[in-house]
Design an enzyme around this catalytic site. Structure first.
Site, PDB file in Angstrom:
ATOM      1  N   GLU A  34       0.890  -1.168   0.000  1.00  0.00           N
ATOM      2  CA  GLU A  34       0.000   0.000   0.000  1.00  0.00           C
ATOM      3  C   GLU A  34       0.923   1.212   0.000  1.00  0.00           C
ATOM      4  O   GLU A  34       1.458   1.589   1.035  1.00  0.00           O
ATOM      5  CB  GLU A  34      -0.907  -0.058   1.234  1.00  0.00           C
TER       6      GLU A  34
ATOM      7  N   CYS B 223      -1.756   9.045   2.832  1.00  0.00           N
ATOM      8  CA  CYS B 223      -1.642   8.502   1.458  1.00  0.00           C
ATOM      9  C   CYS B 223      -2.827   8.972   0.644  1.00  0.00           C
ATOM     10  O   CYS B 223      -2.748   9.022  -0.577  1.00  0.00           O
ATOM     11  CB  CYS B 223      -1.694   6.992   1.398  1.00  0.00           C
TER      12      CYS B 223
HETATM   13  C1  UN1 Z   1      -2.755   6.006   4.967  1.00  0.00           C
HETATM   14  O1  UN1 Z   1      -2.607   7.218   4.762  1.00  0.00           O
HETATM   15  O2  UN1 Z   1      -1.791   5.210   4.885  1.00  0.00           O
HETATM   16  O3  UN1 Z   1      -8.577   6.761   4.282  1.00  0.00           O
HETATM   17  C2  UN1 Z   1      -4.019   5.388   5.408  1.00  0.00           C
HETATM   18  C3  UN1 Z   1      -7.868   7.351   5.114  1.00  0.00           C
HETATM   19  C4  UN1 Z   1      -7.502   6.617   6.375  1.00  0.00           C
HETATM   20  C5  UN1 Z   1      -6.352   5.696   6.130  1.00  0.00           C
HETATM   21  C6  UN1 Z   1      -5.175   6.329   5.452  1.00  0.00           C
HETATM   22  N1  UN1 Z   1      -8.646   5.848   6.816  1.00  0.00           N
HETATM   23  O4  UN1 Z   1      -7.486   8.499   4.953  1.00  0.00           O
END
Ligand code: UN1
Length: 514
Positions: free
Chosen positions: A262, A296
Protein backbone atom coordinates in the site's frame (compact mmCIF):
# COMPACT_ATOMS: atom_id res chain seq x y z
CA UNK A 1 8.62 21.35 28.83
CA UNK A 2 5.34 19.47 29.55
CA UNK A 3 5.63 16.35 31.66
CA UNK A 4 4.38 13.35 29.69
CA UNK A 5 5.29 10.78 32.35
CA UNK A 6 1.70 10.34 33.63
CA UNK A 7 0.53 9.61 30.06
CA UNK A 8 3.41 7.20 29.48
CA UNK A 9 2.57 5.51 32.81
CA UNK A 10 -1.09 5.04 31.96
CA UNK A 11 -0.04 3.45 28.68
CA UNK A 12 2.27 0.99 30.42
CA UNK A 13 5.37 2.48 28.83
CA UNK A 14 7.27 3.61 31.90
CA UNK A 15 7.85 0.12 33.27
CA UNK A 16 8.32 -1.49 29.88
CA UNK A 17 11.79 -3.07 29.64
CA UNK A 18 12.38 -1.41 26.26
CA UNK A 19 11.35 2.10 27.30
CA UNK A 20 14.15 4.65 27.81
CA UNK A 21 12.87 7.77 29.60
CA UNK A 22 15.92 9.89 28.84
CA UNK A 23 17.77 8.67 25.79
CA UNK A 24 21.37 9.89 25.51
CA UNK A 25 21.94 12.83 23.16
CA UNK A 26 23.93 10.64 20.75
CA UNK A 27 22.08 7.33 21.00
CA UNK A 28 23.59 5.61 17.94
CA UNK A 29 21.44 2.78 16.68
CA UNK A 30 20.83 0.93 19.92
CA UNK A 31 18.12 3.33 21.08
CA UNK A 32 15.49 4.77 18.78
CA UNK A 33 14.68 8.29 19.94
CA UNK A 34 11.23 9.73 19.51
CA UNK A 35 10.89 13.47 18.84
CA UNK A 36 7.83 15.67 19.06
CA UNK A 37 7.51 17.27 15.61
CA UNK A 38 5.60 20.19 17.12
CA UNK A 39 8.54 21.27 19.26
CA UNK A 40 11.56 19.30 18.12
CA UNK A 41 11.94 18.08 21.71
CA UNK A 42 12.84 14.52 22.66
CA UNK A 43 9.89 12.54 24.04
CA UNK A 44 11.64 9.32 25.09
CA UNK A 45 13.41 6.38 23.48
CA UNK A 46 12.91 2.70 22.77
CA UNK A 47 15.64 0.07 22.83
CA UNK A 48 16.24 -1.24 19.33
CA UNK A 49 16.33 -4.88 18.34
CA UNK A 50 19.53 -6.68 17.51
CA UNK A 51 20.35 -9.63 15.28
CA UNK A 52 20.04 -11.86 18.38
CA UNK A 53 16.60 -10.57 19.38
CA UNK A 54 15.55 -10.82 15.72
CA UNK A 55 16.38 -14.51 15.74
CA UNK A 56 14.45 -15.03 18.99
CA UNK A 57 11.44 -13.14 17.66
CA UNK A 58 11.23 -15.28 14.53
CA UNK A 59 11.59 -18.52 16.52
CA UNK A 60 8.88 -17.37 18.89
CA UNK A 61 6.56 -16.50 16.01
CA UNK A 62 7.00 -19.91 14.44
CA UNK A 63 6.18 -21.57 17.75
CA UNK A 64 3.22 -19.27 18.35
CA UNK A 65 1.84 -20.10 14.90
CA UNK A 66 1.70 -23.80 15.67
CA UNK A 67 -0.55 -23.30 18.70
CA UNK A 68 -2.55 -20.26 17.53
CA UNK A 69 -3.63 -21.83 14.25
CA UNK A 70 -5.29 -24.67 16.18
CA UNK A 71 -7.51 -22.31 18.17
CA UNK A 72 -10.94 -22.25 16.49
CA UNK A 73 -11.44 -19.03 14.53
CA UNK A 74 -14.46 -17.84 16.60
CA UNK A 75 -12.35 -18.30 19.75
CA UNK A 76 -9.55 -16.31 18.10
CA UNK A 77 -12.23 -13.68 17.54
CA UNK A 78 -12.87 -13.45 21.27
CA UNK A 79 -9.26 -12.39 21.80
CA UNK A 80 -9.69 -9.69 19.16
CA UNK A 81 -12.92 -8.60 20.82
CA UNK A 82 -10.98 -8.04 24.05
CA UNK A 83 -8.28 -6.26 22.07
CA UNK A 84 -10.89 -3.88 20.62
CA UNK A 85 -12.19 -3.20 24.13
CA UNK A 86 -8.68 -2.45 25.39
CA UNK A 87 -8.15 0.08 22.61
CA UNK A 88 -11.58 1.60 23.36
CA UNK A 89 -10.48 2.06 26.96
CA UNK A 90 -7.18 3.67 25.92
CA UNK A 91 -8.52 5.73 23.03
CA UNK A 92 -7.91 9.18 24.55
CA UNK A 93 -4.40 8.35 25.81
CA UNK A 94 -3.25 6.58 22.68
CA UNK A 95 -4.71 9.36 20.52
CA UNK A 96 -2.69 11.84 22.55
CA UNK A 97 0.46 9.77 22.10
CA UNK A 98 -0.12 9.73 18.33
CA UNK A 99 -0.54 13.52 18.43
CA UNK A 100 2.67 13.98 20.41
CA UNK A 101 4.73 11.65 18.31
CA UNK A 102 3.59 12.39 14.75
CA UNK A 103 1.83 15.75 15.14
CA UNK A 104 -1.78 14.82 14.36
CA UNK A 105 -4.43 17.10 15.82
CA UNK A 106 -6.34 15.55 18.72
CA UNK A 107 -9.42 14.62 16.69
CA UNK A 108 -7.27 12.83 14.11
CA UNK A 109 -5.10 11.11 16.74
CA UNK A 110 -8.25 9.74 18.33
CA UNK A 111 -9.74 8.94 14.93
CA UNK A 112 -6.75 6.75 14.30
CA UNK A 113 -7.41 4.73 17.46
CA UNK A 114 -11.11 4.57 16.56
CA UNK A 115 -10.01 2.96 13.30
CA UNK A 116 -8.37 0.20 15.40
CA UNK A 117 -11.60 -0.32 17.35
CA UNK A 118 -13.57 -0.46 14.09
CA UNK A 119 -11.31 -2.98 12.38
CA UNK A 120 -11.32 -5.09 15.57
CA UNK A 121 -15.14 -5.19 15.42
CA UNK A 122 -14.93 -6.16 11.76
CA UNK A 123 -12.39 -8.90 12.53
CA UNK A 124 -14.57 -10.34 15.31
CA UNK A 125 -17.46 -10.74 12.87
CA UNK A 126 -15.11 -12.21 10.30
CA UNK A 127 -13.95 -14.80 12.81
CA UNK A 128 -17.39 -16.44 12.49
CA UNK A 129 -17.17 -16.48 8.68
CA UNK A 130 -13.90 -16.88 6.72
CA UNK A 131 -16.21 -18.25 4.06
CA UNK A 132 -15.15 -20.81 1.51
CA UNK A 133 -17.04 -21.95 -1.58
CA UNK A 134 -18.71 -25.14 -2.76
CA UNK A 135 -18.57 -25.84 -6.48
CA UNK A 136 -20.54 -28.40 -8.51
CA UNK A 137 -18.41 -31.26 -9.73
CA UNK A 138 -18.69 -32.62 -13.26
CA UNK A 139 -18.56 -36.11 -11.72
CA UNK A 140 -21.60 -37.73 -10.12
CA UNK A 141 -21.29 -38.21 -6.35
CA UNK A 142 -18.49 -35.65 -6.05
CA UNK A 143 -18.25 -32.22 -4.52
CA UNK A 144 -15.56 -29.55 -4.79
CA UNK A 145 -14.96 -27.33 -1.80
CA UNK A 146 -12.56 -24.54 -1.14
CA UNK A 147 -11.37 -23.72 2.35
CA UNK A 148 -9.10 -21.07 3.80
CA UNK A 149 -6.28 -22.02 6.15
CA UNK A 150 -3.89 -20.03 8.35
CA UNK A 151 -0.86 -18.86 6.41
CA UNK A 152 1.97 -18.38 8.92
CA UNK A 153 3.70 -15.51 10.72
CA UNK A 154 3.02 -12.21 8.95
CA UNK A 155 5.53 -9.34 8.68
CA UNK A 156 3.96 -5.88 8.87
CA UNK A 157 5.91 -2.74 7.95
CA UNK A 158 4.09 0.49 8.76
CA UNK A 159 4.71 4.18 8.11
CA UNK A 160 4.82 7.15 10.49
CA UNK A 161 1.63 8.78 9.21
CA UNK A 162 -0.71 6.04 10.44
CA UNK A 163 1.51 4.70 13.19
CA UNK A 164 -1.20 2.56 14.82
CA UNK A 165 -4.23 1.96 12.56
CA UNK A 166 -2.42 0.35 9.65
CA UNK A 167 -0.75 -2.17 11.97
CA UNK A 168 -4.20 -2.94 13.39
CA UNK A 169 -5.76 -3.46 9.93
CA UNK A 170 -3.19 -6.15 9.38
CA UNK A 171 -2.84 -7.49 12.90
CA UNK A 172 -6.53 -8.00 13.69
CA UNK A 173 -7.34 -9.68 10.39
CA UNK A 174 -4.16 -11.76 10.37
CA UNK A 175 -4.85 -12.87 13.95
CA UNK A 176 -8.42 -14.07 13.35
CA UNK A 177 -7.06 -15.86 10.29
CA UNK A 178 -4.78 -17.80 12.65
CA UNK A 179 -1.46 -16.04 12.16
CA UNK A 180 0.98 -14.37 14.55
CA UNK A 181 2.21 -10.89 13.57
CA UNK A 182 5.67 -9.36 13.63
CA UNK A 183 5.46 -5.59 13.39
CA UNK A 184 8.30 -3.41 12.12
CA UNK A 185 6.99 0.15 12.69
CA UNK A 186 8.39 3.43 11.46
CA UNK A 187 11.40 4.62 13.44
CA UNK A 188 9.65 7.99 13.62
CA UNK A 189 6.87 6.58 15.82
CA UNK A 190 8.47 4.01 18.16
CA UNK A 191 6.46 4.98 21.27
CA UNK A 192 3.08 4.52 19.61
CA UNK A 193 4.24 1.13 18.39
CA UNK A 194 5.54 0.10 21.80
CA UNK A 195 2.34 1.21 23.54
CA UNK A 196 -0.01 -0.45 21.02
CA UNK A 197 1.95 -3.66 20.93
CA UNK A 198 2.14 -3.78 24.73
CA UNK A 199 -1.66 -3.49 24.97
CA UNK A 200 -2.12 -6.20 22.35
CA UNK A 201 0.42 -8.48 24.06
CA UNK A 202 -1.26 -8.04 27.44
CA UNK A 203 -4.67 -8.98 25.98
CA UNK A 204 -3.14 -11.92 24.12
CA UNK A 205 -1.38 -13.13 27.28
CA UNK A 206 -4.67 -12.91 29.21
CA UNK A 207 -6.07 -15.30 26.60
CA UNK A 208 -3.13 -17.68 26.90
CA UNK A 209 -1.33 -16.66 23.69
CA UNK A 210 1.35 -14.18 24.75
CA UNK A 211 3.43 -14.38 21.58
CA UNK A 212 1.08 -13.61 18.73
CA UNK A 213 1.85 -9.88 18.60
CA UNK A 214 5.55 -9.10 18.41
CA UNK A 215 7.49 -5.96 17.66
CA UNK A 216 10.80 -5.57 15.87
CA UNK A 217 12.23 -2.11 15.99
CA UNK A 218 15.45 -1.26 14.25
CA UNK A 219 17.19 0.07 11.20
CA UNK A 220 16.69 -1.16 7.65
CA UNK A 221 20.06 -2.92 7.70
CA UNK A 222 19.59 -4.65 11.07
CA UNK A 223 15.90 -5.48 10.93
CA UNK A 224 13.85 -4.52 7.86
CA UNK A 225 16.06 -6.15 5.22
CA UNK A 226 16.40 -9.50 7.02
CA UNK A 227 12.66 -9.45 7.74
CA UNK A 228 11.70 -8.92 4.12
CA UNK A 229 14.07 -11.65 2.95
CA UNK A 230 12.99 -14.15 5.62
CA UNK A 231 11.38 -17.24 4.13
CA UNK A 232 9.62 -18.00 7.40
CA UNK A 233 7.28 -15.06 6.69
CA UNK A 234 4.98 -16.08 3.84
CA UNK A 235 3.50 -12.57 3.64
CA UNK A 236 5.03 -9.13 4.05
CA UNK A 237 2.52 -6.31 4.26
CA UNK A 238 4.20 -2.95 3.70
CA UNK A 239 2.81 0.57 3.78
CA UNK A 240 4.94 3.56 2.79
CA UNK A 241 6.56 5.23 -0.19
CA UNK A 242 6.65 3.75 -3.67
CA UNK A 243 10.46 3.68 -3.39
CA UNK A 244 10.27 1.53 -0.25
CA UNK A 245 7.56 -0.68 -1.75
CA UNK A 246 9.58 -1.34 -4.87
CA UNK A 247 12.49 -2.59 -2.75
CA UNK A 248 10.21 -4.71 -0.54
CA UNK A 249 8.20 -6.10 -3.45
CA UNK A 250 11.33 -7.14 -5.32
CA UNK A 251 12.95 -8.76 -2.30
CA UNK A 252 9.81 -10.71 -1.42
CA UNK A 253 9.25 -11.73 -5.03
CA UNK A 254 12.84 -12.99 -5.24
CA UNK A 255 11.96 -15.65 -2.65
CA UNK A 256 8.50 -16.18 -4.21
CA UNK A 257 6.81 -14.84 -1.11
CA UNK A 258 3.60 -12.86 -1.06
CA UNK A 259 3.51 -9.11 -0.55
CA UNK A 260 0.72 -6.70 0.20
CA UNK A 261 1.81 -3.22 -0.84
CA UNK A 262 0.00 0.00 0.00
CA UNK A 263 2.20 2.76 -1.36
CA UNK A 264 1.99 6.32 -2.59
CA UNK A 265 -1.03 8.28 -3.70
CA UNK A 266 -1.48 11.41 -5.79
CA UNK A 267 -5.17 11.78 -5.29
CA UNK A 268 -7.39 14.16 -7.22
CA UNK A 269 -10.82 15.67 -6.83
CA UNK A 270 -12.70 16.47 -10.04
CA UNK A 271 -15.27 19.26 -9.84
CA UNK A 272 -17.89 18.89 -12.55
CA UNK A 273 -19.64 22.07 -13.75
CA UNK A 274 -22.69 21.12 -11.68
CA UNK A 275 -20.75 20.29 -8.48
CA UNK A 276 -22.42 21.32 -5.24
CA UNK A 277 -19.70 23.57 -3.82
CA UNK A 278 -21.24 23.48 -0.35
CA UNK A 279 -20.18 19.82 -0.26
CA UNK A 280 -17.06 20.11 -2.33
CA UNK A 281 -15.15 22.97 -0.69
CA UNK A 282 -15.06 21.55 2.87
CA UNK A 283 -14.21 18.10 1.51
CA UNK A 284 -11.31 19.50 -0.51
CA UNK A 285 -10.03 21.52 2.43
CA UNK A 286 -10.11 18.52 4.79
CA UNK A 287 -8.61 16.26 2.13
CA UNK A 288 -5.76 18.65 1.31
CA UNK A 289 -4.99 20.09 4.72
CA UNK A 290 -5.96 17.30 7.16
CA UNK A 291 -3.01 15.51 8.79
CA UNK A 292 -0.97 18.40 7.32
CA UNK A 293 -1.16 16.69 3.93
CA UNK A 294 0.55 13.53 5.20
CA UNK A 295 -2.03 10.87 4.40
CA UNK A 296 -1.64 8.50 1.46
CA UNK A 297 -5.18 9.62 0.65
CA UNK A 298 -4.51 13.38 0.90
CA UNK A 299 -6.10 15.43 -1.88
CA UNK A 300 -3.10 16.68 -3.84
CA UNK A 301 -4.75 17.76 -7.08
CA UNK A 302 -7.97 19.60 -7.88
CA UNK A 303 -9.28 19.28 -11.43
CA UNK A 304 -11.95 21.90 -11.82
CA UNK A 305 -14.18 22.69 -14.77
CA UNK A 306 -13.02 25.96 -16.36
CA UNK A 307 -16.46 27.50 -15.80
CA UNK A 308 -16.05 27.15 -12.04
CA UNK A 309 -12.32 27.69 -11.73
CA UNK A 310 -12.18 31.34 -10.61
CA UNK A 311 -15.06 30.96 -8.18
CA UNK A 312 -13.57 27.82 -6.65
CA UNK A 313 -10.12 29.39 -6.33
CA UNK A 314 -11.63 32.35 -4.49
CA UNK A 315 -13.61 30.10 -2.13
CA UNK A 316 -10.56 27.99 -1.37
CA UNK A 317 -8.33 30.99 -0.79
CA UNK A 318 -10.91 32.31 1.69
CA UNK A 319 -11.15 28.94 3.43
CA UNK A 320 -7.36 28.65 3.62
CA UNK A 321 -7.13 32.15 5.14
CA UNK A 322 -9.19 30.82 8.03
CA UNK A 323 -7.17 27.60 8.25
CA UNK A 324 -3.92 29.64 8.43
CA UNK A 325 -5.08 31.02 11.79
CA UNK A 326 -5.51 27.47 13.11
CA UNK A 327 -1.97 26.21 12.53
CA UNK A 328 -0.30 25.26 15.76
CA UNK A 329 0.23 22.83 18.59
CA UNK A 330 -1.72 19.73 17.55
CA UNK A 331 -2.52 18.83 21.15
CA UNK A 332 -4.45 22.09 21.62
CA UNK A 333 -8.20 21.98 20.99
CA UNK A 334 -9.07 24.20 18.05
CA UNK A 335 -5.89 23.53 16.06
CA UNK A 336 -6.61 22.31 12.53
CA UNK A 337 -3.09 21.96 11.13
CA UNK A 338 -0.15 20.50 13.02
CA UNK A 339 3.48 20.19 11.96
CA UNK A 340 5.11 18.04 9.32
CA UNK A 341 6.97 15.06 10.70
CA UNK A 342 10.53 16.42 10.47
CA UNK A 343 12.94 18.90 8.89
CA UNK A 344 13.38 16.64 5.87
CA UNK A 345 9.64 16.89 5.15
CA UNK A 346 9.82 20.67 5.36
CA UNK A 347 12.69 20.67 2.86
CA UNK A 348 10.62 18.49 0.47
CA UNK A 349 7.73 20.95 0.80
CA UNK A 350 10.01 23.87 -0.04
CA UNK A 351 11.51 22.01 -2.94
CA UNK A 352 8.06 21.29 -4.42
CA UNK A 353 6.90 24.90 -4.02
CA UNK A 354 10.07 26.20 -5.68
CA UNK A 355 9.71 23.69 -8.53
CA UNK A 356 6.06 24.63 -9.07
CA UNK A 357 7.00 28.31 -9.25
CA UNK A 358 9.78 27.60 -11.74
CA UNK A 359 7.33 25.57 -13.84
CA UNK A 360 4.91 28.50 -14.13
CA UNK A 361 2.57 27.71 -11.22
CA UNK A 362 0.95 30.58 -9.33
CA UNK A 363 0.89 30.42 -5.52
CA UNK A 364 -2.64 31.36 -4.46
CA UNK A 365 -2.18 30.63 -0.75
CA UNK A 366 0.64 29.73 1.61
CA UNK A 367 3.90 28.60 0.06
CA UNK A 368 6.25 29.10 3.00
CA UNK A 369 7.30 27.77 6.40
CA UNK A 370 5.50 29.09 9.44
CA UNK A 371 7.92 31.24 11.37
CA UNK A 372 5.90 32.14 14.47
CA UNK A 373 8.11 32.47 17.58
CA UNK A 374 5.58 30.45 19.63
CA UNK A 375 6.05 27.50 17.23
CA UNK A 376 9.84 27.57 17.35
CA UNK A 377 11.46 24.18 16.93
CA UNK A 378 8.37 22.69 15.23
CA UNK A 379 8.24 21.67 11.58
CA UNK A 380 5.35 23.86 10.48
CA UNK A 381 4.46 24.85 6.92
CA UNK A 382 1.53 26.81 5.49
CA UNK A 383 -1.20 24.94 3.67
CA UNK A 384 -0.55 25.88 0.06
CA UNK A 385 -2.57 26.22 -3.11
CA UNK A 386 -0.78 26.39 -6.45
CA UNK A 387 -2.62 26.99 -9.71
CA UNK A 388 -1.11 25.35 -12.78
CA UNK A 389 -0.42 27.54 -15.82
CA UNK A 390 -3.06 27.71 -18.57
CA UNK A 391 -1.24 24.90 -20.42
CA UNK A 392 -2.05 22.61 -17.44
CA UNK A 393 1.61 21.58 -17.50
CA UNK A 394 3.08 21.31 -14.00
CA UNK A 395 5.46 18.32 -13.83
CA UNK A 396 6.03 18.58 -10.05
CA UNK A 397 2.36 17.69 -9.55
CA UNK A 398 3.13 14.21 -10.89
CA UNK A 399 5.06 13.54 -7.68
CA UNK A 400 3.71 12.80 -4.23
CA UNK A 401 5.09 15.39 -1.82
CA UNK A 402 4.03 14.52 1.72
CA UNK A 403 2.92 18.05 2.63
CA UNK A 404 -0.24 20.20 2.36
CA UNK A 405 0.12 21.36 -1.23
CA UNK A 406 -2.92 21.43 -3.50
CA UNK A 407 -2.33 21.88 -7.24
CA UNK A 408 -5.24 23.19 -9.32
CA UNK A 409 -5.84 22.21 -12.94
CA UNK A 410 -8.73 23.15 -15.25
CA UNK A 411 -10.57 21.18 -17.93
CA UNK A 412 -13.30 21.48 -20.55
CA UNK A 413 -14.71 17.95 -21.02
CA UNK A 414 -15.31 15.13 -18.57
CA UNK A 415 -12.96 12.92 -20.55
CA UNK A 416 -10.19 15.51 -20.20
CA UNK A 417 -10.75 15.64 -16.45
CA UNK A 418 -10.52 11.85 -16.17
CA UNK A 419 -7.39 11.80 -18.32
CA UNK A 420 -5.69 14.36 -16.08
CA UNK A 421 -6.79 12.43 -13.00
CA UNK A 422 -5.34 9.20 -14.41
CA UNK A 423 -2.11 10.76 -15.71
CA UNK A 424 0.00 10.14 -12.58
CA UNK A 425 2.05 6.98 -11.89
CA UNK A 426 0.12 6.04 -8.73
CA UNK A 427 -3.58 5.20 -8.31
CA UNK A 428 -4.85 5.20 -4.73
CA UNK A 429 -7.84 7.49 -4.18
CA UNK A 430 -9.98 9.79 -6.31
CA UNK A 431 -13.22 11.70 -6.07
CA UNK A 432 -15.71 13.55 -8.23
CA UNK A 433 -18.31 16.09 -7.18
CA UNK A 434 -21.31 16.22 -9.48
CA UNK A 435 -25.10 16.24 -9.34
CA UNK A 436 -25.31 14.48 -12.69
CA UNK A 437 -25.82 10.74 -12.81
CA UNK A 438 -24.29 10.53 -16.26
CA UNK A 439 -21.11 12.39 -15.27
CA UNK A 440 -20.76 10.26 -12.15
CA UNK A 441 -21.10 7.08 -14.19
CA UNK A 442 -18.37 8.27 -16.56
CA UNK A 443 -16.09 8.42 -13.52
CA UNK A 444 -17.12 4.97 -12.27
CA UNK A 445 -17.75 3.34 -15.64
CA UNK A 446 -17.62 -0.42 -15.29
CA UNK A 447 -15.83 -0.72 -18.63
CA UNK A 448 -12.81 0.64 -16.72
CA UNK A 449 -12.60 3.91 -18.65
CA UNK A 450 -13.21 6.09 -15.58
CA UNK A 451 -10.98 6.58 -12.55
CA UNK A 452 -8.03 4.15 -12.50
CA UNK A 453 -7.72 4.27 -8.70
CA UNK A 454 -8.48 1.70 -6.01
CA UNK A 455 -10.88 4.21 -4.45
CA UNK A 456 -13.29 6.37 -6.48
CA UNK A 457 -15.86 8.43 -4.57
CA UNK A 458 -18.80 10.55 -5.63
CA UNK A 459 -19.57 13.66 -3.56
CA UNK A 460 -17.19 12.45 -0.86
CA UNK A 461 -13.51 13.44 -0.56
CA UNK A 462 -10.40 11.36 -1.23
CA UNK A 463 -9.31 10.76 2.36
CA UNK A 464 -10.93 9.28 5.43
CA UNK A 465 -12.07 5.93 4.06
CA UNK A 466 -14.05 3.70 6.43
CA UNK A 467 -12.61 0.30 7.35
CA UNK A 468 -15.46 -1.69 5.75
CA UNK A 469 -14.28 -1.36 2.14
CA UNK A 470 -11.07 -2.75 0.73
CA UNK A 471 -8.32 -0.12 0.97
CA UNK A 472 -5.50 0.20 -1.54
CA UNK A 473 -4.70 1.19 -5.08
CA UNK A 474 -3.36 0.36 -8.49
CA UNK A 475 -0.26 1.10 -10.60
CA UNK A 476 2.65 2.27 -8.43
CA UNK A 477 0.40 2.25 -5.36
CA UNK A 478 1.22 -1.44 -5.36
CA UNK A 479 -2.08 -3.25 -5.97
CA UNK A 480 -2.59 -4.47 -2.39
CA UNK A 481 -5.86 -4.34 -0.49
CA UNK A 482 -6.07 -4.01 3.28
CA UNK A 483 -8.84 -3.53 5.82
CA UNK A 484 -12.42 -4.47 4.85
CA UNK A 485 -14.26 -6.48 2.19
CA UNK A 486 -12.38 -9.69 1.35
CA UNK A 487 -8.89 -8.32 2.12
CA UNK A 488 -8.60 -11.07 4.76
CA UNK A 489 -7.95 -13.61 2.02
CA UNK A 490 -4.35 -12.51 1.60
CA UNK A 491 -3.63 -13.64 5.18
CA UNK A 492 -4.76 -17.20 4.43
CA UNK A 493 -3.89 -19.99 2.07
CA UNK A 494 -6.54 -21.47 -0.15
CA UNK A 495 -7.09 -25.17 -0.47
CA UNK A 496 -9.33 -26.87 -3.02
CA UNK A 497 -10.64 -30.32 -2.15
CA UNK A 498 -12.55 -32.78 -4.32
CA UNK A 499 -14.69 -35.06 -2.18
CA UNK A 500 -15.81 -38.35 -3.68
CA UNK A 501 -18.82 -40.00 -2.07
CA UNK A 502 -19.87 -41.98 -5.17
CA UNK A 503 -18.24 -45.24 -4.17
CA UNK A 504 -16.45 -45.43 -7.54
CA UNK A 505 -13.45 -43.83 -9.16
CA UNK A 506 -14.27 -41.48 -12.02
CA UNK A 507 -11.68 -39.37 -13.78
CA UNK A 508 -12.28 -35.78 -14.75
CA UNK A 509 -12.38 -34.65 -18.37
CA UNK A 510 -14.10 -37.96 -19.17
CA UNK A 511 -10.80 -39.85 -19.24
CA UNK A 512 -10.95 -43.64 -19.00
CA UNK A 513 -7.80 -45.40 -17.84
CA UNK A 514 -8.23 -49.15 -17.49
C1 UN1 B 1 -2.75 6.01 4.97
O1 UN1 B 1 -2.61 7.22 4.76
O2 UN1 B 1 -1.79 5.21 4.88
O3 UN1 B 1 -8.58 6.76 4.28
C2 UN1 B 1 -4.02 5.39 5.41
C3 UN1 B 1 -7.87 7.35 5.11
C4 UN1 B 1 -7.50 6.62 6.38
C5 UN1 B 1 -6.35 5.70 6.13
C6 UN1 B 1 -5.18 6.33 5.45
N1 UN1 B 1 -8.65 5.85 6.82
O4 UN1 B 1 -7.49 8.50 4.95
Amino acid sequence: MPNHTPLFKRLGLVNHPRFVAKPPAQPGTTIITSHNPATGQTLAGVRADTRASYARTLDTAERAFRSWRSVPAPVRGQLIRALGDAFRAHKADLGMLVSLEVGKIIAEGQGEIQEIVDIADFAVGLSRQLPGHVFPSERAGHRIIEQWLPLGPIGVISAFNFPAAVWAWNATLAAVCGNPIIWKPSLLAPLTALACNAIATRVAADHGHPDIFQLLLGTDEEIAKPLVADKRLPLISATGSTRMGRAVGQAVAARLGRSLLELGGNNAVILAPDADLKLAIPSIVFGAVGTAGQRCTTTRRLIVHEKLANKVCTSLVNAYAQVMTKIGDPTRPGTLVGPLINAHAVASFEHAVAAARAQGGTILAGGARVKRPSLKGGHYVQPTIIRAPATNKLPIAQEETFAPILYIFTYKTTQQAIDIQNSVPVGLSSAMFTESYRTAEAFLNNDGSGSDCGIANINCGTSGAEIGGAFGGEKETGGGRESGSDSWKIYMRRQTSTLNFSGSIQLAQGITFQ
